[in-house]
Design an enzyme around this catalytic site. Structure first.
Site, mmCIF file in Angstrom:
data_model
loop_
_atom_site.group_PDB
_atom_site.id
_atom_site.type_symbol
_atom_site.label_atom_id
_atom_site.label_comp_id
_atom_site.label_asym_id
_atom_site.label_seq_id
_atom_site.Cartn_x
_atom_site.Cartn_y
_atom_site.Cartn_z
ATOM 1 N N GLY A 225 0.835 -1.198 0.000
ATOM 2 C CA GLY A 225 0.000 0.000 0.000
ATOM 3 C C GLY A 225 0.863 1.238 0.000
ATOM 4 O O GLY A 225 2.037 1.190 -0.397
ATOM 5 N N GLU A 228 2.598 6.061 3.544
ATOM 6 C CA GLU A 228 2.004 6.632 4.772
ATOM 7 C C GLU A 228 1.423 5.497 5.614
ATOM 8 O O GLU A 228 1.652 5.414 6.818
ATOM 9 C CB GLU A 228 0.883 7.636 4.432
ATOM 10 C CG GLU A 228 1.366 8.930 3.816
ATOM 11 C CD GLU A 228 1.989 8.725 2.434
ATOM 12 O OE1 GLU A 228 1.488 7.879 1.654
ATOM 13 O OE2 GLU A 228 3.014 9.378 2.152
ATOM 14 N N THR A 229 0.669 4.608 4.971
ATOM 15 C CA THR A 229 0.089 3.489 5.723
ATOM 16 C C THR A 229 1.199 2.577 6.235
ATOM 17 O O THR A 229 1.134 2.080 7.363
ATOM 18 C CB THR A 229 -0.908 2.700 4.848
ATOM 19 O OG1 THR A 229 -1.867 3.618 4.331
ATOM 20 C CG2 THR A 229 -1.614 1.630 5.632
ATOM 21 N N GLY A 230 2.227 2.367 5.422
ATOM 22 C CA GLY A 230 3.352 1.539 5.859
ATOM 23 C C GLY A 230 3.970 2.085 7.142
ATOM 24 O O GLY A 230 4.284 1.328 8.065
ATOM 25 N N GLU A 247 5.512 -3.495 1.002
ATOM 26 C CA GLU A 247 5.703 -3.109 -0.411
ATOM 27 C C GLU A 247 4.942 -1.811 -0.609
ATOM 28 O O GLU A 247 3.707 -1.816 -0.653
ATOM 29 C CB GLU A 247 5.179 -4.208 -1.345
ATOM 30 C CG GLU A 247 5.785 -5.590 -1.108
ATOM 31 C CD GLU A 247 7.278 -5.656 -1.380
ATOM 32 O OE1 GLU A 247 7.825 -4.732 -2.002
ATOM 33 O OE2 GLU A 247 7.918 -6.633 -0.928
ATOM 34 N N GLU A 382 3.997 10.556 -5.868
ATOM 35 C CA GLU A 382 3.406 9.456 -6.640
ATOM 36 C C GLU A 382 1.986 9.859 -7.064
ATOM 37 O O GLU A 382 1.154 10.163 -6.206
ATOM 38 C CB GLU A 382 3.350 8.207 -5.761
ATOM 39 C CG GLU A 382 2.818 6.997 -6.481
ATOM 40 C CD GLU A 382 2.694 5.785 -5.557
ATOM 41 O OE1 GLU A 382 2.218 5.957 -4.421
ATOM 42 O OE2 GLU A 382 3.057 4.682 -5.992
HETATM 43 P P1 NAP Z 1 -3.378 2.241 1.267
HETATM 44 O O1 NAP Z 1 -4.420 3.275 1.331
HETATM 45 O O2 NAP Z 1 -2.126 2.438 1.993
HETATM 46 O O3 NAP Z 1 -4.100 0.885 1.697
HETATM 47 C C1 NAP Z 1 -3.452 -0.378 1.666
HETATM 48 C C2 NAP Z 1 -4.122 -1.301 2.656
HETATM 49 O O4 NAP Z 1 -3.826 -0.836 3.982
HETATM 50 C C3 NAP Z 1 -5.638 -1.333 2.553
HETATM 51 O O5 NAP Z 1 -6.109 -2.633 2.807
HETATM 52 C C4 NAP Z 1 -6.068 -0.378 3.664
HETATM 53 O O6 NAP Z 1 -7.387 -0.611 4.136
HETATM 54 C C5 NAP Z 1 -5.041 -0.720 4.726
HETATM 55 N N1 NAP Z 1 -4.858 0.298 5.762
HETATM 56 C C6 NAP Z 1 -5.184 1.612 5.719
HETATM 57 N N2 NAP Z 1 -4.855 2.223 6.885
HETATM 58 C C7 NAP Z 1 -4.327 1.267 7.689
HETATM 59 C C8 NAP Z 1 -3.786 1.268 9.003
HETATM 60 N N3 NAP Z 1 -3.743 2.386 9.752
HETATM 61 N N4 NAP Z 1 -3.313 0.114 9.519
HETATM 62 C C9 NAP Z 1 -3.341 -1.016 8.778
HETATM 63 N N5 NAP Z 1 -3.850 -1.085 7.531
HETATM 64 C C10 NAP Z 1 -4.330 0.048 6.980
HETATM 65 O O7 NAP Z 1 -2.926 1.956 -0.234
HETATM 66 P P2 NAP Z 1 -3.845 1.864 -1.520
HETATM 67 O O8 NAP Z 1 -4.330 3.254 -1.778
HETATM 68 O O9 NAP Z 1 -4.809 0.738 -1.368
HETATM 69 O O10 NAP Z 1 -2.804 1.410 -2.648
HETATM 70 C C11 NAP Z 1 -2.069 2.311 -3.402
HETATM 71 C C12 NAP Z 1 -0.644 2.404 -2.877
HETATM 72 O O11 NAP Z 1 -0.085 1.101 -2.851
HETATM 73 C C13 NAP Z 1 0.270 3.212 -3.765
HETATM 74 O O12 NAP Z 1 1.098 4.026 -2.976
HETATM 75 C C14 NAP Z 1 1.123 2.163 -4.470
HETATM 76 O O13 NAP Z 1 2.395 2.578 -4.889
HETATM 77 C C15 NAP Z 1 1.224 1.128 -3.405
HETATM 78 N N6 NAP Z 1 1.540 -0.172 -4.013
HETATM 79 C C16 NAP Z 1 2.813 -0.656 -3.854
HETATM 80 C C17 NAP Z 1 3.159 -1.866 -4.451
HETATM 81 C C18 NAP Z 1 4.534 -2.425 -4.293
HETATM 82 O O14 NAP Z 1 4.719 -3.597 -4.608
HETATM 83 N N7 NAP Z 1 5.516 -1.676 -3.837
HETATM 84 C C19 NAP Z 1 2.218 -2.567 -5.194
HETATM 85 C C20 NAP Z 1 0.946 -2.045 -5.331
HETATM 86 C C21 NAP Z 1 0.610 -0.837 -4.728
HETATM 87 P P3 NAP Z 1 -8.609 0.303 3.599
HETATM 88 O O15 NAP Z 1 -8.675 0.091 2.141
HETATM 89 O O16 NAP Z 1 -9.757 -0.256 4.333
HETATM 90 O O17 NAP Z 1 -8.262 1.715 3.960
#
Ligand code: NAP
Length: 480
Positions: A225, A228-230, A247, A382
């Site tokens: 994800g 920030e979430t990481g 990731e 990004e």
């Molecule tokens: P995200 O908003 O960070 O969400 C990722 C996951 O984390 C979701 O299941 C989300 O749940 C959960 N989450 C949110 N807040 C959390 C917390 N405080 N504690 C634990 N889990 C939490 O990311 P996204 O918008 O879905 O994905 C886009 C991002 O992913 C982009 O930055 C992209 O670069 C990155 N990404 C990276 C890779 C890689 O391999 N490096 C691959 C794909 C995507 P909710 O949906 O319920 O909020």
């Protein structure tokens, strides 16, 4: 309206609160399903189920664990049309691309099933009459938190790494498009795994995800994800010591030298720029182009951008669908507006389609900016949308320093006919993956993962499997 439950401990459950949340079709903006909104009681139930299942699963013969993954992969292939239909409906991925991605996910699962059978421990020769070795063992209960950008693939990649190596898991899919996760749980049910080995828990990241990441019985958090979430997960997981495989985001530099094969570069890079509406972590984030080839490259990139067929993702002729949500479209459009405001020149796209039926969905047209400079927001952050940001560098610039001047370190590519020169860039760029004359070229055999704010650890390949294991020192003295 269909309503879906969670798969916990081998049973289908509603949330104790009885609350649900909607998922939408990004092509039409319509609500298509409601999912159970899990909460803290369900987190507890799912973690306990995975914890109970661990003793049996971690000691099961490897052939049994790999066999279960092969059954899941076969069921995915049998159901590829239906799974692709859902991915198209709730995520907006063009149907033909969705079929390929789901087939790729089943191949990754089979690779992990097979490769786990060749993992070994190590013998250490330290003392006479003593056998000392490193035993490779599973880590324990894994919280697998996945993003919305390739929803089913991300779940399969993580679940198969965890299960192949003897761990049990709780999957927390993204809220925006979690329907595919529940349909995946139906496949898990058909594949007949012991109860609790995989649990699928739907609900908000801020509560359910956070509770999983901080749960004392969770031993590994595998999350894909945003950075920030990481960082939030790093903080909340630190209430106990856990293995983290993260990731995260990227702003991937692409460097075109003066001897680049421009046709090949434009073909490959346009594909990765606009595939999945640019919502791919490895997509080109910023182009540094030598002045001698800048105009010719831009012409070729724009020509390819104009050929992208934006439309209903259920139509097999469509090559780019909408972005995933209204909120995400607003975010991408805000980046486009900031690019214009800060002085970049828009040479293609930048608008949303206004003609029916696309006016109802969350579309952004393929967009190309030139005249981008290093300090602009679109060069630094990004965008995660179909927006190419092209910079012309000066031959006196230290282009490696420009490329490294970013918080992310996911991947990069250099385009040149001089392989030795290209490889030199590879040693100097601070990224997890690097290509010469290719970009984001991946397979189940190839590890993936970034450095800096792009993450910790590797996913996929033997390296990915090893992340889900730990080494234990075992020693005994020979007597008598
Ligand atoms: P995200 O908003 O960070 O969400 C990722 C996951 O984390 C979701 O299941 C989300 O749940 C959960 N989450 C949110 N807040 C959390 C917390 N405080 N504690 C634990 N889990 C939490 O990311 P996204 O918008 O879905 O994905 C886009 C991002 O992913 C982009 O930055 C992209 O670069 C990155 N990404 C990276 C890779 C890689 O391999 N490096 C691959 C794909 C995507 P909710 O949906 O319920 O909020």
């Amino acid at each position: 309206m269909d309503s879906y439950r969670m798969w916990i401990g081998g049973e289908w459950l509603e949330a104790e609160s009885r609350k649900t949340y909607p998922v939408f079709n990004p092509t039409t903006g319509e609500e298509i399903a409601r999912l159970a909104m899990g909460g803290l009681p369900e987190v507890e139930r799912a973690v306990q189920a995975a914890h109970r299942a661990f003793a049996g699963w971690s000691r099961a013969p490897q052939a049994e664990r790999s066999g279960a993954l092969n059954r899941i992969a076969a069921l995915m292939r049998e159901n590829v049309d239906e799974l692709a239909r859902i991915e198209t409906m709730e995520h907006g991925m063009p149907i033909e691309a969705a079929k390929k991605v789901i087939t790729f996910a089943s191949h990754a699962m089979e690779f992990n099933a097979a490769a786990a059978r060749s993992l070994r421990g190590e013998v250490i020769h330290a003392f006479p009459n003593t056998v000392t070795y490193l035993e490779r063992e599973p880590v324990g209960v894994c919280a697998l938190i996945t993003p919305w950008n390739v929803p089913l693939f991300m779940i399969c990649a993580k679940v198969s790494l965890a299960l192949a190596t003897g761990n049990t898991c709780v999957v927390k899919p993204p809220s925006i498009n979690s329907l595919i996760a529940v349909r995946f749980a139906e496949i898990l049910e058909k594949a007949v795994l012991p109860p609790g080995v995989v649990n699928v828990l739907t609900g908000p990241g801020g509560s359910v995800g956070d509770a999983l990441a901080s749960h004392p019985l969770v031993n590994l958090v595998g999350m894909t994800g945003s950075s920030e979430t990481g960082k939030r997960i790093i903080a909340s997981s630190s209430r106990s010591i856990k293995r983290l495989v993260l990731e995260l985001g990227g702003k991937n530099p692409v460097i075109l030298l003066e001897d680049a094969d421009l046709d090949h570069a434009a073909e490959v890079l346009a594909h990765h720029q606009f595939f999945n509406s640019g919502m791919t972590c490895g997509s080109p984030g910023r182009y540094y182009v030598h002045p001698a080839v800048h105009d010719a490259f831009v012409e070729k990139l724009v020509a390819r951008a104009r050929k992208v067929v934006v439309g209903d993702p259920a139509d097999p002729r469509t090559t780019m669908g909408p972005v995933v949500s209204a909120e995400h479209r607003d975010k991408v459009e805000a980046y486009i507006a900031s690019g214009i405001e800060q002085g970049a020149k828009l040479v293609c796209g930048g608008e949303r389609p206004t003609a029916p039926p696309l006016d109802r969905g969350w579309f952004v047209m393929p967009t190309v900016f030139i005249g981008v400079t290093q300090d602009m927001t679109i060069a630094r952050e990004e965008i995660f949308g179909p927006v190419a940001c092209v910079m012309k560098y000066s031959p006196s610039d230290d282009v490696v320093a420009l490329a490294n001047d970013n918080v992310y370190g996911l991947c990069a590519s250099v385009w040149t006919k001089n392989l030795a020169k290209g490889l030199k860039y590879g040693y100097e760029l601070r990224v997890g993956s690097f290509w010469v004359n290719q970009h984001n070229h991946l397979a189940p055999e190839i590890p993936w993962g970034g450095i800096k704010d792009s993450g910790i650890g590797k996913e996929a390949s033997i390296e990915g499997l090893k992340e889900f294991t730990q080494m234990k020192l075992m020693s005994y003295e020979l007597r008598g």
